[in-house]
Design an enzyme around this catalytic site. Structure first.
Site, PDB file in Angstrom:
ATOM      1  N   ALA A 293       0.832  -1.204   0.000  1.00 51.98           N
ATOM      2  CA  ALA A 293       0.000   0.000   0.000  1.00 51.98           C
ATOM      3  C   ALA A 293       0.865   1.252   0.000  1.00 51.98           C
ATOM      4  O   ALA A 293       0.532   2.258  -0.616  1.00 51.98           O
ATOM      5  CB  ALA A 293      -0.905  -0.016   1.215  1.00 51.98           C
ATOM      6  N   GLU A 297       5.165   2.156  -6.270  1.00 55.84           N
ATOM      7  CA  GLU A 297       5.675   1.445  -7.434  1.00 55.84           C
ATOM      8  C   GLU A 297       5.280   2.225  -8.701  1.00 55.84           C
ATOM      9  O   GLU A 297       4.309   2.961  -8.725  1.00 55.84           O
ATOM     10  CB  GLU A 297       5.162   0.006  -7.495  1.00 55.84           C
ATOM     11  CG  GLU A 297       3.674  -0.175  -7.346  1.00 55.84           C
ATOM     12  CD  GLU A 297       3.217  -0.064  -5.892  1.00 55.84           C
ATOM     13  OE1 GLU A 297       2.216   0.615  -5.695  1.00 55.84           O
ATOM     14  OE2 GLU A 297       3.868  -0.620  -4.992  1.00 55.84           O
ATOM     15  N   ASP A 339      22.750  36.440 -25.275  1.00 57.31           N
ATOM     16  CA  ASP A 339      23.418  37.364 -26.178  1.00 57.31           C
ATOM     17  C   ASP A 339      22.335  38.088 -26.958  1.00 57.31           C
ATOM     18  O   ASP A 339      21.150  37.844 -26.774  1.00 57.31           O
ATOM     19  CB  ASP A 339      24.433  36.649 -27.079  1.00 57.31           C
ATOM     20  CG  ASP A 339      23.839  35.467 -27.794  1.00 57.31           C
ATOM     21  OD1 ASP A 339      22.620  35.298 -27.730  1.00 57.31           O
ATOM     22  OD2 ASP A 339      24.590  34.710 -28.421  1.00 57.31           O
ATOM     23  N   ASN A 727      -2.994   6.011  -0.033  1.00 61.41           N
ATOM     24  CA  ASN A 727      -2.277   5.213   0.964  1.00 61.41           C
ATOM     25  C   ASN A 727      -3.008   5.135   2.303  1.00 61.41           C
ATOM     26  O   ASN A 727      -3.148   4.063   2.877  1.00 61.41           O
ATOM     27  CB  ASN A 727      -0.869   5.786   1.194  1.00 61.41           C
ATOM     28  CG  ASN A 727       0.079   5.343   0.108  1.00 61.41           C
ATOM     29  OD1 ASN A 727      -0.302   4.566  -0.763  1.00 61.41           O
ATOM     30  ND2 ASN A 727       1.289   5.829   0.143  1.00 61.41           N
ATOM     31  N   THR A 760      -6.026  -0.225 -10.462  1.00 59.26           N
ATOM     32  CA  THR A 760      -6.877   0.910 -10.818  1.00 59.26           C
ATOM     33  C   THR A 760      -6.141   2.250 -10.779  1.00 59.26           C
ATOM     34  O   THR A 760      -6.461   3.155 -11.526  1.00 59.26           O
ATOM     35  CB  THR A 760      -8.101   0.966  -9.897  1.00 59.26           C
ATOM     36  OG1 THR A 760      -7.643   1.024  -8.557  1.00 59.26           O
ATOM     37  CG2 THR A 760      -8.986  -0.239 -10.088  1.00 59.26           C
ATOM     38  N   ASP A 761      -5.137   2.411  -9.895  1.00 60.14           N
ATOM     39  CA  ASP A 761      -4.466   3.705  -9.749  1.00 60.14           C
ATOM     40  C   ASP A 761      -3.495   4.040 -10.880  1.00 60.14           C
ATOM     41  O   ASP A 761      -3.216   5.188 -11.145  1.00 60.14           O
ATOM     42  CB  ASP A 761      -3.683   3.747  -8.434  1.00 60.14           C
ATOM     43  CG  ASP A 761      -4.460   4.467  -7.341  1.00 60.14           C
ATOM     44  OD1 ASP A 761      -5.637   4.781  -7.589  1.00 60.14           O
ATOM     45  OD2 ASP A 761      -3.890   4.700  -6.258  1.00 60.14           O
TER      46      ASP A 761
HETATM   47  P1  ATP Z   1      26.108  38.930 -29.658  1.00 54.90           P
HETATM   48  O1  ATP Z   1      27.294  38.716 -28.776  1.00 54.90           O
HETATM   49  O2  ATP Z   1      24.962  39.516 -28.948  1.00 54.90           O
HETATM   50  O3  ATP Z   1      25.728  37.764 -30.516  1.00 54.90           O
HETATM   51  P2  ATP Z   1      27.574  40.294 -31.733  1.00 54.90           P
HETATM   52  O4  ATP Z   1      27.316  39.514 -32.949  1.00 54.90           O
HETATM   53  O5  ATP Z   1      27.649  41.767 -31.894  1.00 54.90           O
HETATM   54  O6  ATP Z   1      26.477  40.112 -30.644  1.00 54.90           O
HETATM   55  P3  ATP Z   1      30.185  39.179 -31.687  1.00 54.90           P
HETATM   56  O7  ATP Z   1      29.847  38.170 -32.685  1.00 54.90           O
HETATM   57  O8  ATP Z   1      31.070  38.858 -30.536  1.00 54.90           O
HETATM   58  O9  ATP Z   1      28.871  39.752 -31.038  1.00 54.90           O
HETATM   59  O10 ATP Z   1      30.780  40.427 -32.456  1.00 54.90           O
HETATM   60  C1  ATP Z   1      31.413  41.499 -31.782  1.00 54.90           C
HETATM   61  C2  ATP Z   1      31.515  42.688 -32.701  1.00 54.90           C
HETATM   62  O11 ATP Z   1      32.343  42.365 -33.820  1.00 54.90           O
HETATM   63  C3  ATP Z   1      30.198  43.109 -33.333  1.00 54.90           C
HETATM   64  O12 ATP Z   1      29.490  43.980 -32.524  1.00 54.90           O
HETATM   65  C4  ATP Z   1      30.634  43.766 -34.620  1.00 54.90           C
HETATM   66  O13 ATP Z   1      30.990  45.102 -34.395  1.00 54.90           O
HETATM   67  C5  ATP Z   1      31.849  42.975 -34.989  1.00 54.90           C
HETATM   68  N1  ATP Z   1      31.528  41.938 -35.962  1.00 54.90           N
HETATM   69  C6  ATP Z   1      30.566  41.008 -35.892  1.00 54.90           C
HETATM   70  N2  ATP Z   1      30.585  40.188 -36.947  1.00 54.90           N
HETATM   71  C7  ATP Z   1      31.608  40.599 -37.730  1.00 54.90           C
HETATM   72  C8  ATP Z   1      32.183  40.153 -38.954  1.00 54.90           C
HETATM   73  N3  ATP Z   1      31.692  39.116 -39.592  1.00 54.90           N
HETATM   74  N4  ATP Z   1      33.230  40.816 -39.439  1.00 54.90           N
HETATM   75  C9  ATP Z   1      33.751  41.865 -38.775  1.00 54.90           C
HETATM   76  N5  ATP Z   1      33.273  42.327 -37.632  1.00 54.90           N
HETATM   77  C10 ATP Z   1      32.217  41.721 -37.097  1.00 54.90           C
END
Ligand code: ATP
Length: 939
Positions: A293, A297, A339, A727, A760-761
């Site tokens: 009881a 289980e 992010d 129970n 039944t339960d």
């Molecule tokens: P989160 O961190 O919120 O995803 P995010 O994309 O801005 O944002 P990161 O990817 O760390 O973060 O990028 C940091 C910074 O680098 C960006 O804010 C941007 O200024 C620059 N950045 C992002 N992507 C590129 C890229 N492909 N080429 C050059 N610079 C970039």
């Protein structure tokens, strides 16, 4: 034969590291254009799919039998034997039957849960980029064949053993194979050195490892079980799965209850022998009834199943949970570190403005279609008549890797292969009339210094068509304005370079801030002409960011809009109601982050504190903890810094969920209580480190998963409460018998107790595991991890409140039959039809009370009518089953014999039918009072 082929192939590729790139390709019968699709198909037939064959599961028979060897099962086997010895064969058989049914039930539930998790694994396919038919394509990793040309970049998981044919700053983490967690440099040049182990050879890369940084191109040597990983896969597959905290808690709970049950059994046994003077065998069976009881289980398999079902529901809502245990942790989450780009925003970048020191432009058109205009003032501008603009857009487009793929059919949209931030740069260049393909042929790319979220920028080096100021090469750079501007000493104006003044720097940052305040994302673009005089190394592969990214000439700013996801504001609101904090941790600029955070309601104050990566680096842990008590945004932080924020939050007692997508996010993802990786933009490495993967990269999906997590825990509680309810009414009739020294003939027999618990339960209880999240579930603060399943509240409610109500009703039913037959003028019946009718009524009354109770347990505070009284189909099916079973037991003669029942009359049925509505009514009144009271204390 097959084996021999493999051996031959291996032998011939053993020295592939010594060959030149061309010879290596020739050996594998391929070239830089990759295989054709037909050839790939043919090779797949020959070499098989690129999969590590799963080790055989434990034999299903053994798994099945393991359900019959638990503590509870052994007790029942013994009970059956004793019943036989005591010459009660019917009882013996019945006890064994119950045991068998229980075992089958548990096996079936575990099997279903296993199937659900298996299905989940299949939902996480792994992809690889290859060159086939001369074109870059994305294919399933399992379709890779020897001879395929594979492309890899930072964060990719390597899916087969391969020989590099091109590489740029490539570093690989081989810890899965070698145990060494420091990344290893890899390069494509032939290796003639002898005495290296296979894993040390720089131009070979291996399945199961991952790319820590850089990019590369490689030709596949072997796939599936012939890879090095395949050879040692047996070892990794024997890794044991850890039990989740909830499973551990349930184990503990089952043990605790079992101890209570066995103690109760011993007390009842002693009382039966010494107090009522029952024969030993009978007393044993009697106390066995007590033990059964109490023991819950079916608890573990039901819990596992409800977790697995929640995981399936979450998968439909775009949240793939990798471990069942993550579901319960989700329910306790008190902080989400998210992010910005892509999670809170759409990651659909559209360039909205362009900025040169002397001119500003607006860009029309939305999305990735190259349709729109560049406008300055009221006038349309094209690159052809504005040299500075042309340079800005050409540099930005050439310093990008993403590709925009036009719609295949009318209805489809433009799609992006690669980073959306880069994709929109190609689009805006096209809008200005620049032919990007032509430009990249005229100034071919020689080298790339890939984007890195610590540097926050990316550079590419190109061969100039004709020398400019004596220079043959040019480096383009794009990235976060602050970071890029720090590298600039000049500015490009009116088609020539000037020294960059402080006043100009200030103007650039002012423009940047103006855009950022409106939530726009800004990239700065610059270049550097590279001449012989710069003392750069001869080999391009020796170029490092430090050597290239200096003395740059600023060109302009590219401004892009990345609107918040529409559903995020509501999800944020939900979190606030649920007392879950959201902290934005982004690599983007502070003002952009603040603007977006305000727009979606993450921060409410006018001036939230923005902590930059540099500031964070200078803070002590105490200062950080102090800052974390208020509204705060982390901006321009490096992914590694997330780890510190997470661990400080944990030290403050929070349960933290954190999002991430890059290689450097892994430590934080692992440290977090719930690591959340992005399914679309995330790297394989991040996905591997995470506990949950969002298939739509959407913040709102995290919140829905938390809601499910809370619901599952509540459902398990509901389930426990439901089985505890019965129970007390199972135990009290026996106590009445004992303590009246037999004056009250046993109102509920052992067989009948077994029937309730294991017959039944069971099914209705299972239905409780499928309840959907209750309304208002996100209006309460998160549960703390210290909170246990069996808390005081549940014990009181289960054992004492409903337990006692049910006991009174059950004993009432027993006396009701006796009363109809003349009690108290005649003594209580102790044998014969009336006695049997009385025990039948005790049994049936408990079953009918439990029908009302299962409906009550569906909600905790909300009225059950709000969710639809009959809304849960599994429960309804369970109730129908329960009614059928009890009717059979009452009316089928052979079952009457086993369960000591007898048919009952119309008065008895009327008594029973009233019970479920009565029980529901009483609970509804309690819930209404609790809702009111709860509201008052919340105010
Ligand atoms: P989160 O961190 O919120 O995803 P995010 O994309 O801005 O944002 P990161 O990817 O760390 O973060 O990028 C940091 C910074 O680098 C960006 O804010 C941007 O200024 C620059 N950045 C992002 N992507 C590129 C890229 N492909 N080429 C050059 N610079 C970039």
């Amino acid at each position: 034969m097959e084996k021999k082929n493999e051996a031959l192939k291996e032998k011939s590729t053993e020295n592939i590291c010594k060959l030149t790139v061309e010879d290596a390709c020739k050996l594998l019968d391929t070239n830089a254009n990759g295989l054709t699709s037909e050839e790939a198909k043919r090779r797949q037939q020959k070499y098989g799919r690129n999969i590590i064959s799963e080790k055989k599961d434990k034999s299903p028979i053994l798994v099945f039998l393991s359900n019959f060897t638990g503590l509870m099962a052994i007790l029942l086997w013994t009970g059956g034997i004793i019943a036989f010895v005591a010459d009660m064969p019917q009882l013996g058989i019945a006890i064994w039957m119950v045991n068998i049914i229980n075992g089958i039930f548990s096996y079936w539930q575990e099997h279903r849960a296993g199937k659900a998790t298996e299905a989940l694994k299949k939902m996480l396919p792994s992809y690889t980029r290859v060159i086939r038919d001369g074109q870059e394509q994305q294919i399933l990793a399992e379709d890779l064949v020897p001879g395929d040309i594979m492309l890899i970049e930072e964060g990719d998981k390597i899916s087969a053993d391969a020989r590099l044919i091109a590489s740029s700053d490539l570093q690989v983490n081989q810890s899965t194979l070698t145990g060494e967690s420091n990344p290893v440099r890899k390069a494509y040049d032939p290796v003639l050195r002898e005495g290296l182990s296979r894993f040390e050879i720089p131009n070979l890369i291996f399945a199961g490892t991952s790319v820590s940084s850089g990019t590369g191109k490689a030709v596949i040597i072997s796939t599936g079980m012939s890879t090095e990983f395949g050879k040692i896969a047996d070892l990794t597959q024997t890794l044991k799965e850890e039990k989740s905290p909830l499973e551990k808690e349930l184990d503990k709970l089952t043990k605790q209850i079992s101890i209570i049950a066995i103690s109760a059994g011993v007390i009842f046994f002693a009382a039966a022998v010494f107090f009522v003077r029952q024969p030993l065998a009978q007393a044993f069976i009697f106390s066995l009834g007590m033990v059964v009881a109490f023991i819950p289980e079916g608890l573990l398999p039901t819990v596992t199943l409800s977790l697995a079902m929640a995981v399936q529901r979450m998968a439909k809502e775009h949240a793939l949970v990798k471990k069942l245990s993550a579901v319960e942790t989700l329910g306790c989450t008190s902080v989400i570190c998210s992010d910005k780009t892509g999670t809170l925003t759409q990651n659909e970048m559209t360039v909205s403005n362009l900025w040169l020191l002397d001119q500003e432009f607006e860009v029309t058109g939305l999305g990735y279609a190259p349709e729109g205009k560049i406008i300055a003032g009221q006038q349309e501008v094209s690159a052809a008549n504005n040299g500075d603009l042309k340079l800005l857009l050409t540099a930005a487009a050439l310093c990008s890797n993403a590709r925009v793929i036009p719609p295949k059919e009318e209805s489809e949209r433009y799609t992006v292969l690669g980073d959306p931030t880069e994709a929109c740069l190609g689009v805006v260049a096209k809008k200005a009339g620049i032919d990007v393909d032509e430009q990249s042929t005229l100034t071919p790319r020689l080298r790339e210094l890939p984007f890195d979220s610590r540097r926050k920028r990316m550079s590419t080096i190109h061969q100039l068509e004709k020398p400019v100021e004596g220079c043959r090469r040019i480096a383009y750079i794009k990235g976060s304005p602050k970071e890029v501007l720090e590298l600039c000493t000049g500015i490009h104006r009116q088609n020539r370079r000037e020294e960059l003044t402080d006043e100009q720097r200030a103007r650039i940052m002012e423009a940047n801030d103006k855009y950022a305040r409106n939530g726009l994302r800004v990239l700065a673009v610059a270049y550097r002409l590279m001449s012989q005089k710069d003392n750069l190394p001869a080999a391009l592969s020796a170029y490092t960011p430090e050597l290239v990214e200096r003395d740059m000439t600023f060109i302009g700013l590219v401004v892009m809009a990345d609107p918040p996801r529409p559903e995020v504001a509501a999800a944020v609101e939900k979190c606030h109601k649920a007392n879950i904090r959201i902290i934005m941790i982004t690599g983007d600029y502070g003002l952009t982050a603040e603007s977006i955070a305000k727009r979606i309601g993450i921060v409410k104050g006018e001036h939230p504190r923005i902590i930059s990566g540099t500031e964070l680096g200078n803070m002590s842990d105490e200062e950080l903890k102090e800052a974390l008590k208020d509204e705060v945004i982390f901006a321009r932080v490096a992914p590694e810094q997330k780890y510190r924020v997470v661990s400080n939050l944990q030290e403050m007692g929070h349960v933290v969920a954190v999002t991430g997508d890059g290689v450097n996010d892994s430590p934080a993802l692992k440290k977090a209580d719930i690591g959340v990786a992005m399914g679309i933009s995330g790297t394989d490495v991040a996905k591997e480190a995470a506990d949950m993967i969002l298939t739509d990269d959407n913040f709102a999906s995290i919140v829905r998963a938390i809601e499910e997590g809370r619901a599952v825990y509540n459902n398990i509680r509901k389930f426990i409460l439901y089985i505890l309810n019965s129970n007390t009414p199972e135990a009290l009739p026996s106590a009445a018998f004992l303590f009246s020294r037999g004056g009250i003939p046993l109102p509920l027999t052992v067989m009948q107790i077994l029937l309730i618990d294991l017959g039944t339960d069971m099914l209705p209880a299972l239905g409780l595991g499928t309840e959907l999240p209750e309304k208002g579930i996100m209006d309460r603060p998160p549960r703390t991890q210290r909170e246990t399943l069996l808390n005081r509240h549940i014990v009181i409610k289960g054992f004492f409140w409903y337990g006692l109500i049910e006991s009174v009703i059950a004993l009432g039913a027993y006396f009701f039959v006796n009363m109809l037959n003349g009690w108290p003028n005649v003594p209580l019946a102790s044998s014969g039809v009336i006695y049997r009718q009385a025990t039948t009524m005790t049994l049936a009354a408990i079953v009918f009370c439990q029908i009302g109770m299962v409906l009550n347990c569906r909600t905790e505070r909300q009225s059950v009518f709000k969710v639809g009284l009959f809304g849960n189909r599994t429960i309804m099916r369970g109730i129908i089953f329960e009614l059928l079973l009890i009717s059979l037991i009452i009316y089928v003669p052979f079952l009457q014999e086993i369960f000591q029942t007898a048919p009952i009359g119309i008065n008895e049925w009327l008594f029973l039918i009233v019970l479920p509505p009565l029980i529901v009514f009483v609970e509804e009144v309690r819930k209404a009072i609790s809702r009111r009271y709860f509201k008052i204390i919340r105010k």
